[in-house]
Write an enzyme that holds these catalytic residues in place. Structure first.
Site, mmCIF file in Angstrom:
data_model
loop_
_atom_site.group_PDB
_atom_site.id
_atom_site.type_symbol
_atom_site.label_atom_id
_atom_site.label_comp_id
_atom_site.label_asym_id
_atom_site.label_seq_id
_atom_site.Cartn_x
_atom_site.Cartn_y
_atom_site.Cartn_z
ATOM 1 N N HIS A 253 -9.417 -5.297 0.515
ATOM 2 C CA HIS A 253 -9.516 -4.507 -0.709
ATOM 3 C C HIS A 253 -10.021 -3.113 -0.370
ATOM 4 O O HIS A 253 -10.853 -2.957 0.509
ATOM 5 C CB HIS A 253 -10.482 -5.186 -1.697
ATOM 6 C CG HIS A 253 -10.288 -4.731 -3.096
ATOM 7 N ND1 HIS A 253 -10.880 -3.591 -3.580
ATOM 8 C CD2 HIS A 253 -9.548 -5.236 -4.103
ATOM 9 C CE1 HIS A 253 -10.521 -3.424 -4.831
ATOM 10 N NE2 HIS A 253 -9.706 -4.401 -5.184
ATOM 11 N N ASP A 307 -6.600 -11.982 -5.872
ATOM 12 C CA ASP A 307 -5.287 -12.620 -5.792
ATOM 13 C C ASP A 307 -5.276 -13.869 -4.923
ATOM 14 O O ASP A 307 -4.297 -14.609 -4.924
ATOM 15 C CB ASP A 307 -4.257 -11.620 -5.245
ATOM 16 C CG ASP A 307 -4.016 -10.493 -6.220
ATOM 17 O OD1 ASP A 307 -3.935 -10.786 -7.420
ATOM 18 O OD2 ASP A 307 -3.941 -9.334 -5.798
HETATM 19 C C1 LIG Z 1 -5.242 -4.356 -0.501
HETATM 20 C C2 LIG Z 1 -4.952 -3.500 0.698
HETATM 21 C C3 LIG Z 1 -3.619 -2.760 0.471
HETATM 22 C C4 LIG Z 1 -6.062 -2.452 0.836
HETATM 23 O O1 LIG Z 1 -5.946 -1.857 2.045
HETATM 24 P P1 LIG Z 1 -6.362 -0.362 2.393
HETATM 25 O O2 LIG Z 1 -7.718 -0.040 1.892
HETATM 26 O O3 LIG Z 1 -5.266 0.557 2.000
HETATM 27 O O4 LIG Z 1 -6.469 -0.462 3.944
HETATM 28 P P2 LIG Z 1 -5.277 -0.459 4.960
HETATM 29 O O5 LIG Z 1 -4.031 -1.028 4.409
HETATM 30 O O6 LIG Z 1 -5.215 0.935 5.529
HETATM 31 O O7 LIG Z 1 -5.854 -1.442 6.065
HETATM 32 C C5 LIG Z 1 -6.946 -1.096 6.909
HETATM 33 C C6 LIG Z 1 -6.925 -2.000 8.125
HETATM 34 O O8 LIG Z 1 -7.247 -3.332 7.718
HETATM 35 C C7 LIG Z 1 -6.171 -4.220 8.028
HETATM 36 N N1 LIG Z 1 -5.975 -5.118 6.909
HETATM 37 C C8 LIG Z 1 -6.167 -4.814 5.596
HETATM 38 N N2 LIG Z 1 -5.874 -5.878 4.842
HETATM 39 C C9 LIG Z 1 -5.495 -6.856 5.688
HETATM 40 C C10 LIG Z 1 -5.077 -8.180 5.490
HETATM 41 N N3 LIG Z 1 -4.949 -8.692 4.268
HETATM 42 N N4 LIG Z 1 -4.754 -8.922 6.570
HETATM 43 C C11 LIG Z 1 -4.864 -8.400 7.806
HETATM 44 N N5 LIG Z 1 -5.257 -7.137 8.048
HETATM 45 C C12 LIG Z 1 -5.567 -6.368 7.006
HETATM 46 C C13 LIG Z 1 -4.951 -3.329 8.207
HETATM 47 O O9 LIG Z 1 -3.991 -3.927 9.053
HETATM 48 C C14 LIG Z 1 -5.553 -2.091 8.795
HETATM 49 O O10 LIG Z 1 -5.765 -2.311 10.163
HETATM 50 P P3 LIG Z 1 -5.607 -1.108 11.226
HETATM 51 O O11 LIG Z 1 -6.658 -0.109 10.819
HETATM 52 O O12 LIG Z 1 -5.839 -1.780 12.513
HETATM 53 O O13 LIG Z 1 -4.214 -0.588 11.023
HETATM 54 C C15 LIG Z 1 -4.845 -4.368 1.987
HETATM 55 O O14 LIG Z 1 -6.072 -4.988 2.254
HETATM 56 C C16 LIG Z 1 -3.720 -5.381 1.921
HETATM 57 O O15 LIG Z 1 -2.561 -5.051 2.225
HETATM 58 N N6 LIG Z 1 -4.034 -6.651 1.550
HETATM 59 C C17 LIG Z 1 -3.036 -7.662 1.399
HETATM 60 C C18 LIG Z 1 -2.383 -7.549 0.034
HETATM 61 C C19 LIG Z 1 -3.332 -7.950 -1.082
HETATM 62 O O16 LIG Z 1 -3.986 -8.971 -1.014
HETATM 63 N N7 LIG Z 1 -3.356 -7.130 -2.146
HETATM 64 C C20 LIG Z 1 -4.156 -7.388 -3.314
HETATM 65 C C21 LIG Z 1 -5.202 -6.335 -3.517
HETATM 66 S S1 LIG Z 1 -6.259 -6.746 -4.882
#
Ligand SMILES: CC(C)(COP(=O)(O)OP(=O)(O)OC[C@H]1O[C@@H](n2cnc3c(N)ncnc32)[C@H](O)[C@@H]1OP(=O)(O)O)[C@@H](O)C(=O)NCCC(=O)NCCS
Length: 371
Positions: A253, A307
């Site tokens: 998150h 979720d």
């Molecule tokens: C929600 C989400 C988009 C937020 O992410 P964010 O703040 O934008 O952070 P990023 O997408 O830049 O991820 C940061 C790092 O954490 C990792 N990471 C984040 N969520 C992850 C997950 N669910 N599984 C594995 N790795 C994850 C990314 O791979 C990234 O790694 P890196 O720095 O080595 O490239 C992300 O955690 C995600 O894609 N989660 C899965 C989808 C989900 O559950 N969404 C519901 C949100 S309420």
């Protein structure tokens, strides 16, 4: 000019609606802890709280309940449209279009919250129309004697839910109602800031919520539980997923760096609604994925989010998997409209900047001279 990808850590307004403490995993609506609201309140009361900024008196609550109950029916045009496309179209696309059609029936003289109540009341009817049409089941007329959550389940399953199911639905909806400045709320505000209308804002919110990184993650999380046969297969499954560059869905998150409080609450309800049922296997797998996922990703602040268990809860309550984002929207519409209302009190057109990195001063070459 500083570039902030994804507008991370940028505040675009002051708010008194929702406060999130991402480090401690706390969430408050209008100052009330989500734990207290989930334990003692209900969908209608929390909607009132979010829209009007205070807990209602008995009279105010009764008025809102009857207003919501009166507005559940959708027009003939909308129900004909939904039934026609229910078997072929994506449910979020159907919902988006149905809300857009509500905009065609807009009565300009009504206030924003009155319109918000109408949209909120009608969304469960649209969702049940989608599911029941697809299953070749007869449409169930809304029952005004039932609460919002009870009626929602009644229209989906065709029978009045027991107390356990209706409380679970009520809590799940409350937990999804608002979450400060997420992507879909931001989308609503961008539209509202141009002084467009509330239906257009909600359409933008639904469009943003559709994506798998936002509202689409709950069905993806459930898919994971279905892919694993038993808890002892989980470790291999998670390691394989992460080592092949995939994300664990329902984990991570932007704000929470610990377990999302909504996931904690939903976990208990997921356990209760699956106990002794065929879905109990999914719960056991989910619990193990949570444990292994936290072991691997927890040190990077990546924990289960709302979720992770919500999909399992919605599935157990009788909803089709691809309807989950629409249920999310049915609750989040309260937060979207409250944020729009709040933003418009001190409106400023949302117009950020982009840092130009292309060339300048290029010579225009007529098309027949281009290589
Ligand atoms: C929600 C989400 C988009 C937020 O992410 P964010 O703040 O934008 O952070 P990023 O997408 O830049 O991820 C940061 C790092 O954490 C990792 N990471 C984040 N969520 C992850 C997950 N669910 N599984 C594995 N790795 C994850 C990314 O791979 C990234 O790694 P890196 O720095 O080595 O490239 C992300 O955690 C995600 O894609 N989660 C899965 C989808 C989900 O559950 N969404 C519901 C949100 S309420």
């Amino acid at each position: 000019m500083e570039l902030r990808k994804g507008l991370e850590d940028i505040a675009i307004k002051e708010t008194s609606i929702t406060y999130i403490d991402g480090d401690l995993g706390r969430l408050y609506y209008r100052g009330y802890s989500i734990y207290d609201l989930a334990s003692f309140s209900n969908f209608e009361e929390v909607s009132y709280l979010i829209w009007y900024g205070k807990l209602p008196t008995q009279r105010e609550l009764a008025d809102l309940k009857s207003h919501l109950a009166e507005e559940r029916n959708v027009s003939e045009e909308i129900s004909t449209f939904v039934s026609k496309v229910a078997k072929t179209a994506n449910p979020m696309d159907i919902l988006r279009t149905a809300v857009s059609m509500m905009g065609l029936e807009d009565r300009r003289e009504e206030g924003l919250v009155t319109k918000a109540i109408k949209i909120t009341a009608k969304i469960p009817t649209i969702i049940s129309l989608i599911q029941r049409t697809r299953r070749d089941q007869k449409f169930i007329e809304p029952d005004p004697s039932l609460s919002h959550a009870e009626n929602f389940l009644y229209m989906i399953n065709g029978e009045k839910p027991d107390l356990n199911f209706s409380k679970t639905m009520d809590v799940a909806l409350m937990l999804h109602m608002d979450h400060e400045m997420n992507a879909s709320t931001m989308a609503c505000l961008v539209v509202a800031s141009t002084l467009s209308d509330i239906y257009s804002s909600v359409v933008a919110g639904i469009s943003a919520l559709k994506g798998p990184l936002h509202g689409g993650a709950n069905s993806e999380a459930l898919k994971q539980f279905m892919e694993v046969e038993s808890p002892d297969q989980v470790e291999k499954y998670v390691l394989n997923k992460l080592s092949t560059g995939h994300r664990l869905m329902g984990f991570g998150h932007r704000i929470y760096k610990t377990m999302d409080p909504r996931a904690k609450i939903l976990k208990d309800y997921a356990r209760e609604v699956t106990e002794g049922k065929p879905t109990e296997r999914l719960y056991k797998v989910a619990e193990k994925i949570e444990e292994i996922g936290i072991k691997i990703l927890g040190k990077r602040g990546i924990y289960p989010n709302v979720d992770f268990y919500s999909g399992l809860v919605f599935f157990s309550l009788g909803f089709d998997t691809d309807l989950f984002p629409t249920i999310f929207a049915s609750a989040r519409v309260v937060g979207w409209t409250a944020h729009v209302d709040e933003y418009l009190l001190d409106n400023k057109l949302i117009r950020p900047k982009a840092i130009y990195v292309g060339d300048l001063g290029k010579k225009y070459i007529p098309i027949d001279e281009r290589q």
